[in-house]
Design a protein around this motif. Structure first.
Motif, PDB file in Angstrom:
ATOM      1  N   SER A 149       0.814  -1.216   0.000  1.00 20.68           N
ATOM      2  CA  SER A 149       0.000   0.000   0.000  1.00 20.68           C
ATOM      3  C   SER A 149       0.846   1.264   0.000  1.00 20.68           C
ATOM      4  N   GLY A 169      -4.551   3.887  -5.342  1.00 15.88           N
ATOM      5  CA  GLY A 169      -5.941   3.536  -5.583  1.00 15.88           C
ATOM      6  C   GLY A 169      -6.202   3.029  -6.983  1.00 15.88           C
ATOM      7  N   HIS A 171      -3.011   6.230   0.372  1.00 12.31           N
ATOM      8  CA  HIS A 171      -4.336   6.482   0.946  1.00 12.31           C
ATOM      9  C   HIS A 171      -4.397   6.007   2.390  1.00 12.31           C
ATOM     10  N   ARG A 231     -16.630   3.316  -1.873  1.00 16.14           N
ATOM     11  CA  ARG A 231     -15.490   4.210  -1.619  1.00 16.14           C
ATOM     12  C   ARG A 231     -15.958   5.537  -1.034  1.00 16.14           C
ATOM     13  N   ARG A 242     -12.378   3.970   2.848  1.00 13.33           N
ATOM     14  CA  ARG A 242     -12.029   4.163   1.441  1.00 13.33           C
ATOM     15  C   ARG A 242     -10.973   3.152   0.996  1.00 13.33           C
ATOM     16  N   GLU A 296     -11.327   0.243  -1.839  1.00 10.74           N
ATOM     17  CA  GLU A 296     -10.413   0.136  -2.979  1.00 10.74           C
ATOM     18  C   GLU A 296      -9.841  -1.268  -3.093  1.00 10.74           C
ATOM     19  N   GLN A 297      -9.459  -1.839  -1.954  1.00 10.42           N
ATOM     20  CA  GLN A 297      -8.870  -3.172  -1.962  1.00 10.42           C
ATOM     21  C   GLN A 297      -9.854  -4.233  -2.447  1.00 10.42           C
ATOM     22  N   SER A 344     -12.410  -3.671  -4.575  1.00  8.37           N
ATOM     23  CA  SER A 344     -13.026  -3.381  -5.872  1.00  8.37           C
ATOM     24  C   SER A 344     -12.021  -3.060  -6.975  1.00  8.37           C
ATOM     25  N   THR A 345     -10.738  -3.113  -6.665  1.00 11.43           N
ATOM     26  CA  THR A 345      -9.705  -2.757  -7.638  1.00 11.43           C
ATOM     27  C   THR A 345      -8.701  -3.889  -7.775  1.00 11.43           C
TER      28      THR A 345
END
Length: 331
Positions: free
Chosen positions: A109, A114, A131, A257, A280, A284-285, A287-288
């Protein structure tokens, strides 16, 4: 070798300490509470305490630094004090004590703003665009650690990606508890492709880094199982292992998010100690896409994962015996 492992009361830190002992090293641990690692000499204290840190590094040849404040929310100053200043204190004391080798355990990270990560290597840590305060301060600490690399004082950073296994309270038990109470949605139908790291593999890679500092000092490497899967499939596997129904409802990632950013601010303002249901970073983790090319890591460390994801899930099922964490089975 005489090795200090900080943060050895956590899942990964304790496994690293046990592995070092099995290899025949003399191990000292430093953390806020007893590590529970048989054969290690425990020093209970914090990396924020100069006197404790000086005691811990005395007579040590190598250090594996895992201690950190890990949370989705909290006051920024707390993250700075532990993650940045604690690392600074440890590096300073290590140099003064004549320590030769340091492995800083970081996080992917630190270089994740993101955006999707698809088959990349270890990009430069970027505190400005990271982030959340955890990622920001880990990025600052990693830059501090790598900048300290010098002849006679070898420093490298290892970034294990989403470590999990039996006894994991950060990922596995949160997934199981929330799924059991129907509070765990899939984001964007769980389609994002992600990679993770089974606990044994992460520990072996970190110890391998200590053994191969001649090849990796001054740089960072990302470690994972190298088996990217859709996040929904991974969550379903964890739920099956824990004996709870997998989530079957979905929320758009963009919505999660936005909600997560609001929840983070509320949790921090209210000084709530429990982890929030969404942030957030977590959104992100989930959905990305984020998975990494492991070829260079494996070459540099002389290491390959010994436990596949399917084998890890089977071990998780054996650990729970068909019962989720709320059942409190004998383990």
């Amino acid at each position: 070798m005489r090795v200090l492992a900080t943060g050895a009361s956590g899942l990964l830190g304790s496994e690293v300490a046990r592995l070092l002992i099995r290899e025949g090293h003399t191990v000292t641990t430093l953390q806020r509470r007893p590590s529970g690692v048989e054969g290690a000499v425990d020093i209970c204290g914090s990396v924020t305490d100069d006197e404790v840190v000086r005691e811990a590094v005395r007579g040590v040849e190598g250090i594996i630094h895992l201690a950190a404040k890990v949370s989705f929310t909290g006051r920024a100053a707390e993250f700075d004090e532990v993650n940045v200043e604690g690392t600074r204190r440890l590096l300073r004391a290590a140099k003064e004590a004549g320590v030769r080798d340091v492995v800083f355990v970081s996080s992917p990270s630190v270089a994740n703003s993101g955006a999707a990560i698809v088959g990349l290597g270890a990009a430069l840590a970027d505190p400005e665009h990271a982030h959340g305060d955890y990622s920001r301060t880990k990025a600052e600490a990693e830059l501090l650690a790598l900048a300290a690399d010098a002849p006679g004082f070898r420093v490298a950073a290892v970034r294990p990606h989403i470590v999990w296994g039996p006894g994991d309270t950060q990922l596995v038990e949160r997934v199981l508890q929330r799924a059991a109470h129907h509070r765990l949605p899939l984001l964007d139908a769980g389609a994002a492709l992600i990679d993770t790291t089974y606990i044994d593999n992460a520990a072996w890679a970190i110890v391998a880094a200590l053994h191969h500092l001649d090849r990796i000092h001054g740089r960072a490497v990302v470690v994972s199982n190298g088996e990217p899967r859709p996040v929904g499939e991974l969550i379903a596997g964890i739920c099956a292992a824990g004996g709870v129904p997998a989530p079957n409802w979905s929320v758009p990632g963009a919505v999660a998010r936005g909600v997560g950013a609001i929840v983070e601010r509320v949790w921090t303002w209210a000084r709530r100690r429990e982890e929030p249901p969404m942030t957030r970073f977590l959104a992100e983790q989930l959905s990305t896409a984020h998975w990494y090319d492991q070829r260079e890591t494996r070459r540099l460390l002389g290491w390959t994962p010994s436990v596949t994801l399917d084998e890890g899930l089977a071990r998780l099922a054996e650990h729970y015996g068909g019962h989720g964490p709320d059942a409190d089975p004998a383990r």
